[in-house]
Design a protein around this motif. Structure first.
Motif, PDB file in Angstrom:
ATOM      1  N   GLY A   1      -4.674 -10.443 -31.992  1.00 59.07           N
ATOM      2  CA  GLY A   1      -5.587 -11.352 -32.675  1.00 59.07           C
ATOM      3  C   GLY A   1      -4.847 -12.334 -33.562  1.00 59.07           C
ATOM      4  N   LYS A   2      -3.853 -11.843 -34.291  1.00 59.76           N
ATOM      5  CA  LYS A   2      -3.040 -12.712 -35.148  1.00 59.76           C
ATOM      6  C   LYS A   2      -2.198 -13.652 -34.290  1.00 59.76           C
ATOM      7  CE  LYS A   2      -1.481 -13.923 -39.228  1.00 59.76           C
ATOM      8  NZ  LYS A   2      -1.835 -15.319 -39.399  1.00 59.76           N
ATOM      9  N   SER A   3      -1.734 -13.155 -33.154  1.00 57.55           N
ATOM     10  CA  SER A   3      -0.974 -14.001 -32.235  1.00 57.55           C
ATOM     11  C   SER A   3      -1.846 -15.156 -31.726  1.00 57.55           C
ATOM     12  CB  SER A   3      -0.451 -13.167 -31.062  1.00 57.55           C
ATOM     13  OG  SER A   3       0.245 -13.974 -30.150  1.00 57.55           O
TER      14      SER A   3
ATOM     15  N   TYR B   1      -1.501 -11.424 -21.798  1.00 54.41           N
ATOM     16  CA  TYR B   1      -0.077 -11.361 -21.464  1.00 54.41           C
ATOM     17  C   TYR B   1       0.676 -12.587 -21.974  1.00 54.41           C
ATOM     18  CZ  TYR B   1      -0.669  -7.235 -18.497  1.00 54.41           C
ATOM     19  OH  TYR B   1      -0.924  -5.971 -18.042  1.00 54.41           O
ATOM     20  N   PHE B   2       0.037 -13.743 -21.908  1.00 49.65           N
ATOM     21  CA  PHE B   2       0.641 -14.958 -22.441  1.00 49.65           C
ATOM     22  C   PHE B   2       0.926 -14.798 -23.935  1.00 49.65           C
ATOM     23  CE2 PHE B   2      -0.330 -18.794 -24.946  1.00 49.65           C
ATOM     24  CZ  PHE B   2       0.782 -19.560 -24.637  1.00 49.65           C
ATOM     25  N   LEU B   3      -0.057 -14.270 -24.678  1.00 45.50           N
ATOM     26  CA  LEU B   3       0.127 -14.091 -26.116  1.00 45.50           C
ATOM     27  C   LEU B   3       1.251 -13.101 -26.408  1.00 45.50           C
ATOM     28  CD1 LEU B   3      -3.603 -14.119 -27.257  1.00 45.50           C
ATOM     29  CD2 LEU B   3      -1.881 -15.901 -27.676  1.00 45.50           C
ATOM     30  N   LEU B   4       1.308 -12.018 -25.652  1.00 36.73           N
ATOM     31  CA  LEU B   4       2.392 -11.050 -25.837  1.00 36.73           C
ATOM     32  C   LEU B   4       3.740 -11.684 -25.502  1.00 36.73           C
ATOM     33  CD1 LEU B   4       3.478  -8.208 -26.440  1.00 36.73           C
ATOM     34  CD2 LEU B   4       3.001  -7.634 -24.040  1.00 36.73           C
TER      35      LEU B   4
ATOM     36  N   LEU C   1     -10.381  -1.464 -38.565  1.00 39.99           N
ATOM     37  CA  LEU C   1      -9.556  -2.662 -38.523  1.00 39.99           C
ATOM     38  C   LEU C   1     -10.053  -3.705 -39.518  1.00 39.99           C
ATOM     39  CD1 LEU C   1      -7.186  -3.671 -36.764  1.00 39.99           C
ATOM     40  CD2 LEU C   1      -8.887  -4.742 -35.307  1.00 39.99           C
ATOM     41  N   LYS C   2      -9.135  -4.332 -40.213  1.00 40.12           N
ATOM     42  CA  LYS C   2      -9.472  -5.417 -41.121  1.00 40.12           C
ATOM     43  C   LYS C   2      -8.695  -6.639 -40.663  1.00 40.12           C
ATOM     44  CE  LYS C   2      -9.388  -6.622 -46.040  1.00 40.12           C
ATOM     45  NZ  LYS C   2     -10.273  -7.718 -45.859  1.00 40.12           N
ATOM     46  N   ALA C   3      -9.384  -7.748 -40.569  1.00 38.90           N
ATOM     47  CA  ALA C   3      -8.739  -8.977 -40.115  1.00 38.90           C
ATOM     48  C   ALA C   3      -7.822  -9.526 -41.202  1.00 38.90           C
ATOM     49  CB  ALA C   3      -9.788 -10.016 -39.749  1.00 38.90           C
ATOM     50  N   PRO C   4      -6.665 -10.023 -40.799  1.00 40.04           N
ATOM     51  CA  PRO C   4      -5.787 -10.695 -41.763  1.00 40.04           C
ATOM     52  C   PRO C   4      -6.352 -12.082 -42.092  1.00 40.04           C
ATOM     53  CG  PRO C   4      -4.884 -10.881 -39.566  1.00 40.04           C
ATOM     54  CD  PRO C   4      -6.115 -10.010 -39.457  1.00 40.04           C
ATOM     55  N   LYS C   5      -5.680 -12.808 -42.944  1.00 40.48           N
ATOM     56  CA  LYS C   5      -6.080 -14.186 -43.232  1.00 40.48           C
ATOM     57  C   LYS C   5      -5.903 -14.998 -41.945  1.00 40.48           C
ATOM     58  CE  LYS C   5      -5.218 -17.887 -46.531  1.00 40.48           C
ATOM     59  NZ  LYS C   5      -4.988 -19.103 -45.864  1.00 40.48           N
ATOM     60  N   LEU C   6      -6.962 -15.654 -41.515  1.00 41.82           N
ATOM     61  CA  LEU C   6      -6.950 -16.412 -40.258  1.00 41.82           C
ATOM     62  C   LEU C   6      -7.084 -17.905 -40.542  1.00 41.82           C
ATOM     63  CD1 LEU C   6      -9.388 -14.047 -38.353  1.00 41.82           C
ATOM     64  CD2 LEU C   6      -6.908 -14.153 -38.076  1.00 41.82           C
ATOM     65  N   ARG C   7      -6.397 -18.714 -39.727  1.00 42.15           N
ATOM     66  CA  ARG C   7      -6.424 -20.165 -39.920  1.00 42.15           C
ATOM     67  C   ARG C   7      -6.994 -20.922 -38.733  1.00 42.15           C
ATOM     68  NH1 ARG C   7      -0.267 -20.761 -40.764  1.00 42.15           N
ATOM     69  NH2 ARG C   7      -0.480 -19.446 -38.956  1.00 42.15           N
TER      70      ARG C   7
ATOM     71  N   PHE D   1     -10.239 -10.230 -29.383  1.00 41.17           N
ATOM     72  CA  PHE D   1      -8.945 -10.128 -28.713  1.00 41.17           C
ATOM     73  C   PHE D   1      -8.283  -8.791 -28.990  1.00 41.17           C
ATOM     74  CE2 PHE D   1      -9.226 -14.100 -26.764  1.00 41.17           C
ATOM     75  CZ  PHE D   1      -8.260 -14.083 -25.775  1.00 41.17           C
ATOM     76  N   HIS D   2      -8.554  -8.229 -30.148  1.00 41.60           N
ATOM     77  CA  HIS D   2      -8.057  -6.874 -30.409  1.00 41.60           C
ATOM     78  C   HIS D   2      -8.644  -5.914 -29.369  1.00 41.60           C
ATOM     79  CE1 HIS D   2      -6.519  -3.441 -32.603  1.00 41.60           C
ATOM     80  NE2 HIS D   2      -7.706  -2.893 -32.455  1.00 41.60           N
ATOM     81  N   ALA D   3      -9.945  -6.059 -29.089  1.00 39.79           N
ATOM     82  CA  ALA D   3     -10.617  -5.200 -28.103  1.00 39.79           C
ATOM     83  C   ALA D   3     -10.018  -5.390 -26.710  1.00 39.79           C
ATOM     84  CB  ALA D   3     -12.118  -5.490 -28.086  1.00 39.79           C
ATOM     85  N   LEU D   4      -9.699  -6.635 -26.357  1.00 43.76           N
ATOM     86  CA  LEU D   4      -9.073  -6.896 -25.055  1.00 43.76           C
ATOM     87  C   LEU D   4      -7.648  -6.344 -25.013  1.00 43.76           C
ATOM     88  CD1 LEU D   4     -10.232 -10.561 -24.378  1.00 43.76           C
ATOM     89  CD2 LEU D   4     -11.094  -8.465 -23.285  1.00 43.76           C
TER      90      LEU D   4
END
Length: 153
Positions: free
Chosen positions: A58-60, A136-139, A23-29, A39-42
């Protein structure tokens, strides 16, 4: 209440965690790469079978935190929560383990999280519940998911 405050104290991590070397992280702000991978692991556990194929929890989290005018104490709590899976101190305090949750493979992560869910320890059950509900909130905040469940608002 008190369990979340104690959990927040345990969330400090001493080393970065990447649950997947692929996995590679996208640009994060709004969050760190470590929080992204946590969060990906969760999400691999809590959102297994999720109907939105390209959903990136994670992006969410990053988009939600960066783009939302949360009060500062709320932002701090979210960052602390996002740090728990990679915290060596949390692993030691909650599981008497030197291996943080995010460093476990998926099967071991599921086993540990299920042990938290079924524990007599209120802090473990609380951590499990908070992390699951936040996933679940993020989804549920995802537009594609909202369309999937028939909400077009």
């Amino acid at each position: 209440g008190i369990a979340l405050k104690i959990l927040a104290l345990l969330s400090f991590s001493y080393a970065g965690a990447n649950c997947s070397s692929i996995l590679k992280a996208p640009k994060l702000r709004g969050i760190s790469e470590e929080e992204y991978f946590n969060f990906h692991a969760l999400g691999e556990i809590f959102l297994e079978g999720n109907p939105i194929k390209d959903f990136d929890i994670g992006k969410s989290l990053d988009d939600n935190l960066y783009g939302h005018p949360y009060p500062l104490p709320t932002i701090k709590v979210i960052h602390e929560l996002a740090g728990v899976p990679s915290s060596y101190l949390a692993a030691l305090a909650l599981d008497f383990s030197f291996t943080p949750l995010s460093k476990l493979n998926k099967e071991e992560r599921l086993k540990r999280l299920n042990s938290w869910r079924d524990s007599s320890n209120a802090m473990k059950r609380g951590a499990y519940s908070i992390m699951k509900q936040f996933c679940y909130f993020l989804l549920s905040s995802n537009k594609d998911y909202q369309k999937f469940v028939g909400y077009e608002g």
